[in-house]
Design an enzyme around this catalytic site. Structure first.
Site, mmCIF file in Angstrom:
data_model
loop_
_atom_site.group_PDB
_atom_site.id
_atom_site.type_symbol
_atom_site.label_atom_id
_atom_site.label_comp_id
_atom_site.label_asym_id
_atom_site.label_seq_id
_atom_site.Cartn_x
_atom_site.Cartn_y
_atom_site.Cartn_z
ATOM 1 N N GLY A 183 0.943 -0.967 0.260
ATOM 2 C CA GLY A 183 -0.109 -0.508 -0.261
ATOM 3 C C GLY A 183 0.885 1.365 -0.056
ATOM 4 O O GLY A 183 0.073 2.259 0.228
ATOM 5 N N GLU B 189 3.707 -7.072 1.508
ATOM 6 C CA GLU B 189 3.162 -7.616 0.415
ATOM 7 C C GLU B 189 3.286 -6.141 -0.565
ATOM 8 O O GLU B 189 3.101 -6.368 -1.063
ATOM 9 C CB GLU B 189 1.851 -7.860 0.578
ATOM 10 C CG GLU B 189 1.898 -9.137 1.454
ATOM 11 C CD GLU B 189 -0.122 -9.372 1.819
ATOM 12 O OE1 GLU B 189 -0.331 -8.495 1.342
ATOM 13 O OE2 GLU B 189 0.020 -10.426 2.276
ATOM 14 N N PRO B 190 4.394 -5.451 -0.098
ATOM 15 C CA PRO B 190 4.240 -4.252 -1.512
ATOM 16 C C PRO B 190 4.252 -4.443 -3.377
ATOM 17 O O PRO B 190 4.989 -5.363 -3.025
ATOM 18 C CB PRO B 190 5.594 -3.705 -1.156
ATOM 19 C CG PRO B 190 6.838 -4.952 -1.143
ATOM 20 C CD PRO B 190 5.798 -6.064 -0.494
ATOM 21 N N ARG C 10 3.257 -1.572 -5.734
ATOM 22 C CA ARG C 10 3.578 -0.389 -6.392
ATOM 23 C C ARG C 10 4.822 0.452 -6.509
ATOM 24 O O ARG C 10 6.185 0.401 -7.337
ATOM 25 C CB ARG C 10 2.276 -0.033 -6.501
ATOM 26 C CG ARG C 10 2.082 1.498 -7.076
ATOM 27 C CD ARG C 10 1.915 2.590 -6.903
ATOM 28 N NE ARG C 10 -0.184 1.720 -6.508
ATOM 29 C CZ ARG C 10 -1.007 2.107 -6.879
ATOM 30 N NH1 ARG C 10 -1.298 2.586 -8.291
ATOM 31 N NH2 ARG C 10 -2.265 1.675 -6.680
ATOM 32 N N ARG D 4 -5.378 2.467 -16.115
ATOM 33 C CA ARG D 4 -5.372 3.724 -14.685
ATOM 34 C C ARG D 4 -6.227 5.015 -15.392
ATOM 35 O O ARG D 4 -7.081 5.482 -14.089
ATOM 36 C CB ARG D 4 -3.936 3.390 -14.301
ATOM 37 C CG ARG D 4 -3.586 1.950 -13.718
ATOM 38 C CD ARG D 4 -2.207 2.244 -12.805
ATOM 39 N NE ARG D 4 -3.103 2.872 -11.552
ATOM 40 C CZ ARG D 4 -2.752 3.949 -10.620
ATOM 41 N NH1 ARG D 4 -1.452 5.226 -12.081
ATOM 42 N NH2 ARG D 4 -2.555 4.632 -9.797
ATOM 43 N N TYR E 173 -9.218 5.326 -12.960
ATOM 44 C CA TYR E 173 -9.609 5.818 -11.576
ATOM 45 C C TYR E 173 -9.170 7.323 -11.408
ATOM 46 O O TYR E 173 -8.843 7.449 -10.903
ATOM 47 C CB TYR E 173 -7.837 5.625 -10.125
ATOM 48 C CG TYR E 173 -7.704 3.869 -9.998
ATOM 49 C CD1 TYR E 173 -8.942 3.199 -9.627
ATOM 50 C CD2 TYR E 173 -6.677 3.005 -11.212
ATOM 51 C CE1 TYR E 173 -8.809 1.933 -9.694
ATOM 52 C CE2 TYR E 173 -6.340 1.662 -10.878
ATOM 53 C CZ TYR E 173 -7.747 1.092 -9.784
ATOM 54 O OH TYR E 173 -7.600 -0.460 -10.228
ATOM 55 N N CYS F 206 -12.388 3.630 -28.979
ATOM 56 C CA CYS F 206 -14.182 4.652 -29.441
ATOM 57 C C CYS F 206 -15.106 4.660 -28.022
ATOM 58 O O CYS F 206 -16.143 4.261 -28.118
ATOM 59 C CB CYS F 206 -14.840 3.853 -30.473
ATOM 60 S SG CYS F 206 -13.933 3.145 -31.898
ATOM 61 N N GLU F 207 -14.256 5.096 -27.171
ATOM 62 C CA GLU F 207 -15.288 6.166 -25.617
ATOM 63 C C GLU F 207 -14.240 7.721 -25.046
ATOM 64 O O GLU F 207 -12.851 6.821 -25.901
ATOM 65 C CB GLU F 207 -14.478 4.811 -24.440
ATOM 66 C CG GLU F 207 -15.225 3.914 -24.820
ATOM 67 C CD GLU F 207 -15.777 2.742 -23.638
ATOM 68 O OE1 GLU F 207 -15.332 3.676 -22.067
ATOM 69 O OE2 GLU F 207 -15.301 2.167 -23.657
ATOM 70 N N TYR G 34 0.151 -2.732 -11.849
ATOM 71 C CA TYR G 34 -0.819 -2.643 -12.407
ATOM 72 C C TYR G 34 -1.129 -1.675 -13.932
ATOM 73 O O TYR G 34 -2.050 -0.797 -14.132
ATOM 74 C CB TYR G 34 -2.267 -1.299 -11.550
ATOM 75 C CG TYR G 34 -2.036 -2.201 -9.975
ATOM 76 C CD1 TYR G 34 -2.017 -3.260 -9.968
ATOM 77 C CD2 TYR G 34 -1.111 -1.359 -9.019
ATOM 78 C CE1 TYR G 34 -1.802 -3.242 -8.216
ATOM 79 C CE2 TYR G 34 -1.290 -1.537 -7.754
ATOM 80 C CZ TYR G 34 -1.175 -2.236 -7.527
ATOM 81 O OH TYR G 34 -1.176 -3.681 -6.514
HETATM 82 N N1 LLP Z 1 -1.763 -7.043 -0.458
HETATM 83 C C1 LLP Z 1 -2.933 -6.858 -0.553
HETATM 84 C C2 LLP Z 1 -4.083 -7.970 0.371
HETATM 85 C C3 LLP Z 1 -3.944 -6.533 -1.440
HETATM 86 O O1 LLP Z 1 -4.582 -6.405 -1.912
HETATM 87 C C4 LLP Z 1 -3.019 -5.329 -2.780
HETATM 88 C C5 LLP Z 1 -3.050 -4.705 -3.469
HETATM 89 C C6 LLP Z 1 -1.014 -5.548 -2.305
HETATM 90 C C7 LLP Z 1 -0.740 -6.122 -1.498
HETATM 91 C C8 LLP Z 1 -0.475 -4.425 -2.642
HETATM 92 O O2 LLP Z 1 -0.396 -2.582 -2.990
HETATM 93 P P1 LLP Z 1 0.599 -1.547 -3.842
HETATM 94 O O3 LLP Z 1 1.863 -1.965 -1.949
HETATM 95 O O4 LLP Z 1 0.414 -2.413 -4.943
HETATM 96 O O5 LLP Z 1 -0.343 -0.878 -3.522
HETATM 97 N N2 LLP Z 1 -5.036 -1.244 -10.077
HETATM 98 C C9 LLP Z 1 -4.870 -0.549 -8.797
HETATM 99 C C10 LLP Z 1 -3.950 -0.981 -7.426
HETATM 100 C C11 LLP Z 1 -4.878 -1.697 -6.450
HETATM 101 C C12 LLP Z 1 -4.168 -2.921 -5.002
HETATM 102 C C13 LLP Z 1 -5.434 -3.907 -5.091
HETATM 103 N N3 LLP Z 1 -4.598 -4.420 -3.820
HETATM 104 C C14 LLP Z 1 -4.075 0.819 -9.619
HETATM 105 O O6 LLP Z 1 -4.238 0.992 -10.748
HETATM 106 O O7 LLP Z 1 -3.781 1.334 -8.708
#
Ligand code: LLP
Length: 426
Positions: free
Chosen positions: A239, A273-274, A276, A312, A316, A344-345, A373
């Protein structure tokens, strides 16, 4: 910091000019930098030095085998959310004992596969899932290691579609119930409760919600200890945000400091769990300008990448910096243009009224910070071919996912037997 920089007037990925890759591979394509992946992994690992922390890369951010392999060789484990991701992690060489399985809706088949594979831990998100997993494990005469994911009811102050830790979100077990559920799970013959897990959302740019969530986890761990339930691990999710425009997210070191302050004295192993954070800045999307069109009120730069390749912005309203591959002359007067794809959007818009050096048909543009992503969320909408991926390492590059052919795209489908064969097209 990344390794996409101008050299001799042209944007390079490490030592490779992007126009050379475009010539060889065609556009659009994703391009990943090995040096950037390595650097990001090392920054995270170093921030946690001294803590017993396993960095499990969240495959959903980028599940390309070459990317996963690169991180795996540096010591990363994997956080997976489907059988497909679990198979990818294994195929990329991540050992089973470094894999955690998250997600609210794991099917029985997926649980069976995970139990048979013998992974590090399954993060359980509901009581029905706990019961199903207990049955699966018992049928195999096994005890399976789990963490119970709690929903701490903390607002992550991020985009509504990627916030996961409020009580109205579908994720985790409500934190006031977690204690009872963990005690129940501890008595199940097929289950070994090793820890608790928490993940409150993605692209967080404030540290405070992390602190709030970790303190709730701390309370829970301490209460369980008092009741004689000894956990060995905590999973802190992912996150942590990255800069796309002018955000200033906490650094990995600041984030790790909050982990130390809130949880560091508990003597627990940690799972991170990184997603991004490891891959976002290590990837770009390269696209070619098809036309520059003067509309009634604005200029449209129409490029050959589209919302199906990078969702994205459409999904978002996400911001991605756009730069030209040819280094702009200093002092050049920018145009302000909408950068749009061919789909076409109207939603197929990467940027609105964006300042950009003057461009013409044939020029190459780069959407930055597209390593997370991007490719994983791509589709074939409008029957566009799935976007290829390229990895650069120093002075060389390799196509790590090829662009399919139109024949391959059509070969997945067939007409039902009650229809006559279509006349052979050309
Ligand atoms: N762990 C769990 C349980 C998760 O659901 C996620 C992301 C992560 C770890 C990794 O999170 P990060 O470190 O990448 O923030 N598609 C969206 C992002 C969706 C994230 C979903 N869960 C975007 O493009 O911004």
């Amino acid at each position: 910091m990344d390794h996409f920089t101008y050299r001799s007037g042209a944007l390079h990925a490490e030592g490779v000019p992007l126009d050379a890759i475009a010539e060889a591979v065609g556009t659009p394509f994703y391009c990943y930098s090995t040096a950037t992946l390595r650097r990001h992994f090392e920054v995270v690992r170093d921030a946690f030095a001294g803590l017993d922390a396993l960095v499990c890369f969240a495959l959903k951010a980028n599940s390309n085998l070459a990317v996963v392999r690169t991180l795996g060789e540096l010591g990363a484990g994997a956080d997976v959310v489907s059988e497909g991701e679990l198979r990818r992690a294994l195929a990329a060489g991540i050992p089973a004992e470094r894999i955690v399985f998250s997600g609210v809706g794991k099917t029985r088949r997926e649980l069976e596969f995970a139990v048979d594979t013998g992974i590090l831990q399954i993060n359980v998100e509901s009581e029905p899932e706990l019961e199903a997993l207990n049955e699966v494990a018992r049928a195999r005469g096994k005890r399976v290691r789990i963490a119970v994911r709690v929903n701490p009811d903390v607002d992550a102050n991020t985009h509504e579609k990627i916030t996961t830790g409020r009580k109205e979100n579908k994720f985790g077990i409500e934190w006031t119930r977690a204690h009872a559920v963990i005690r129940r799970a501890s008595a199940m013959p097929g289950i070994e409760v090793t820890g608790v897990a928490v993940h409150i959302g993605s692209q967080l740019t404030d540290i405070a919600p992390f602190r709030d969530a970790f303190l709730r986890v701390r309370d829970l761990v301490v209460m369980l200890r008092t009741d004689g339930v000894a956990l060995t691990r905590i999973d802190l999710g992912g996150g942590l945000g990255i800069p796309y425009a002018d955000e200033t997210p906490p650094s990995p070191a600041q984030y790790a400091a909050v982990v130390r302050e809130t949880l560091g004295d508990l003597g627990l192993k940690m799972v991170l769990e990184p997603g991004r954070l490891l891959v976002g800045n290590a990837g770009i999307l390269v696209t070619r300008v098809i036309y520059v069109k003067e509309g009634a009120t604005r200029t449209f730069v129409i490029v050959d990448a589209a919302m199906n390749d990078l969702m994205r912005p459409a999904l978002y309203d996400a911001h991605h910096a756009v730069v030209t591959v040819r280094q702009p002359d200093p002092g050049v007067e920018p145009i302000h243009a909408d950068i749009v794809g061919p789909v076409c959007e109207t939603g197929d818009t990467f940027a609105r009224r964006r300042p950009l050096p003057p461009v013409e048909s044939g020029d190459l543009l780069v959407l930055r910070t597209a390593g997370a992503y991007g490719a994983t969320m791509a589709s074939t909408y409008n029957s566009r071919l799935l976007v290829p991926e390229v990895m650069v390492n120093n002075d060389t590059f390799s196509v790590v996912r090829a662009r399919p052919t139109y024949e391959e795209m059509l070969a997945m489908e067939r007409l039902p037997e009650w229809m006559e064969a279509a006349p052979k097209g050309r």
